[in-house]
Motif scaffolding. Sequence first.
Motif, PDB file in Angstrom:
ATOM      1  N   PHE A 164      45.392  -8.857 -10.444  1.00  0.00           N
ATOM      2  CA  PHE A 164      45.104 -10.008 -11.306  1.00  0.00           C
ATOM      3  C   PHE A 164      43.738 -10.588 -10.965  1.00  0.00           C
ATOM      4  N   ALA A 165      43.444 -10.688  -9.667  1.00  0.00           N
ATOM      5  CA  ALA A 165      42.118 -11.146  -9.263  1.00  0.00           C
ATOM      6  C   ALA A 165      41.045 -10.193  -9.760  1.00  0.00           C
ATOM      7  N   ALA A 166      41.379  -8.906  -9.799  1.00  0.00           N
ATOM      8  CA  ALA A 166      40.398  -7.885 -10.183  1.00  0.00           C
ATOM      9  C   ALA A 166      39.985  -7.987 -11.646  1.00  0.00           C
ATOM     10  N   VAL A 167      40.819  -8.601 -12.490  1.00  0.00           N
ATOM     11  CA  VAL A 167      40.441  -8.774 -13.896  1.00  0.00           C
ATOM     12  C   VAL A 167      39.868 -10.159 -14.154  1.00  0.00           C
ATOM     13  N   GLY A 168      39.643 -10.936 -13.100  1.00  0.00           N
ATOM     14  CA  GLY A 168      38.986 -12.228 -13.244  1.00  0.00           C
ATOM     15  C   GLY A 168      39.897 -13.392 -13.493  1.00  0.00           C
ATOM     16  N   ALA A 169      41.201 -13.253 -13.203  1.00  0.00           N
ATOM     17  CA  ALA A 169      42.124 -14.364 -13.428  1.00  0.00           C
ATOM     18  C   ALA A 169      41.780 -15.566 -12.559  1.00  0.00           C
ATOM     19  N   LEU A 229      47.600 -18.621 -12.010  1.00  0.00           N
ATOM     20  CA  LEU A 229      48.239 -18.225 -13.273  1.00  0.00           C
ATOM     21  C   LEU A 229      47.272 -17.597 -14.268  1.00  0.00           C
ATOM     22  N   GLY A 230      45.983 -17.805 -14.076  1.00  0.00           N
ATOM     23  CA  GLY A 230      45.009 -17.201 -14.979  1.00  0.00           C
ATOM     24  C   GLY A 230      44.952 -17.814 -16.358  1.00  0.00           C
ATOM     25  N   ILE A 231      45.446 -19.052 -16.502  1.00  0.00           N
ATOM     26  CA  ILE A 231      45.436 -19.693 -17.822  1.00  0.00           C
ATOM     27  C   ILE A 231      43.998 -19.892 -18.280  1.00  0.00           C
ATOM     28  N   GLY A 232      43.719 -19.433 -19.488  1.00  0.00           N
ATOM     29  CA  GLY A 232      42.384 -19.522 -20.049  1.00  0.00           C
ATOM     30  C   GLY A 232      41.434 -18.433 -19.582  1.00  0.00           C
ATOM     31  N   LYS A 233      41.906 -17.567 -18.674  1.00  0.00           N
ATOM     32  CA  LYS A 233      41.060 -16.492 -18.149  1.00  0.00           C
ATOM     33  C   LYS A 233      41.488 -15.134 -18.672  1.00  0.00           C
ATOM     34  N   VAL A 234      42.779 -14.948 -18.888  1.00  0.00           N
ATOM     35  CA  VAL A 234      43.274 -13.642 -19.352  1.00  0.00           C
ATOM     36  C   VAL A 234      44.204 -13.855 -20.544  1.00  0.00           C
TER      37      VAL A 234
END
Length: 288
Positions: free
Chosen positions: A186-191, A283-288
Motif C-alpha cells: 500500500f505504501a508502494a502505491v503512494g497511499a 487508510l489511503g483516503i484521497g490517495k488511492v
Amino acid sequence: MYEELGRARQMWHLLEPLHAVLYYAPEAFEEAAALGYRTEERWPSYFAWRAAPLGDASADRVAGTFHSFSPAMVDAYVPAAWSVASSAAVLAARTRAVDRTYRTLLGEACAAPDTAEAAALLRRVTDAADTADRPLAAANAALPWPDEPHLALWRAATVLREHRGDGHLTALAHAELDPVESLVSFAAVGAAPPEVFASRGWSGEEWQAAGQRLLKRGLLAEDGTATESGRALRAEVERRTDEAAAAPWRELGSQERERLVELLGPLWVAALQSGMLPSETTLGIGKV
C-alpha cells in the motif's frame, strides 16, 4: 457498476472521520483515563474502544480482526486491556465518550432533525448489511442501538466502517498479501509514506523482509515503489473492497443517497475542521 462502487467509496470517505474522532477526542481520553487506561499515547484506549465489541478478546483474536498491526504490538495492549476494565465497562464508557465528543463537535446539531434523518437512513443501510464472516461489523451490529440520533449515527457509521474493513481483509487474502505485505504494498502505491505505517508496530526487519517477498513476486521494484503488476494487484484489492462494501447501499434509492450525502456533509466538515484527526493515515483516503 462503476458508479455504484464510487458511491460506496464516497460514503466511506464521509463516514470514516465521523467514526474516527473517538480515537483522538479529548473527551474520549478523559473517559479512558477514568477507567484506568494510560493516555500519554492513544493505543491503550484505541485497542480497548475498538476491540470491546468482541468481548474480552485474546491478542490472537484482535490481531486477526485488526489485521494490519504487528502481533507484538497487539500483545503489548491485549489482553491487558481487560485487566484494566472489562469489555462491558469499556463499551459503556465508549458510548459516553462518543456522546461527549459529538456534543462538543456538533453542538445543537446532535438533536437536530437533519441528524435524526441521517441516522435513520444509515440505520436502514446498516440493517441491510450482511455481517456473516465480518467479525467486527457483526460484533458492533449486535450491540443495542441507542435512541439518541447522534449516537445512532455514530453506531451506524462504525458498523458500516467495520463492514468495509472486514471485506477489505477478504480482498487482501485473495491477493495473497499477509498483514505486513499489505502495508508495504500500500505504501508502494503512494497511499501514505512508510513512516506513517510505522504506527502499526512492524520492525524494520519485518518491513524489509516483506518488501523482499513482494520483490520476488514482481510486485515491488528495487526502489520500493510498486511495479505495474503491484499497482494492478492493489487496484484489484480496492475494487474487491468497494464491491463488498457496496451491497448495503442498494437499500437506498438514488434520491435518498443524495439526501444522505447532503445531510452528512456539514458533520463531515465539522470532524475535519476539529483539528483532531491526522492529515495522513494508513487508510489511503484521497490517495488511492
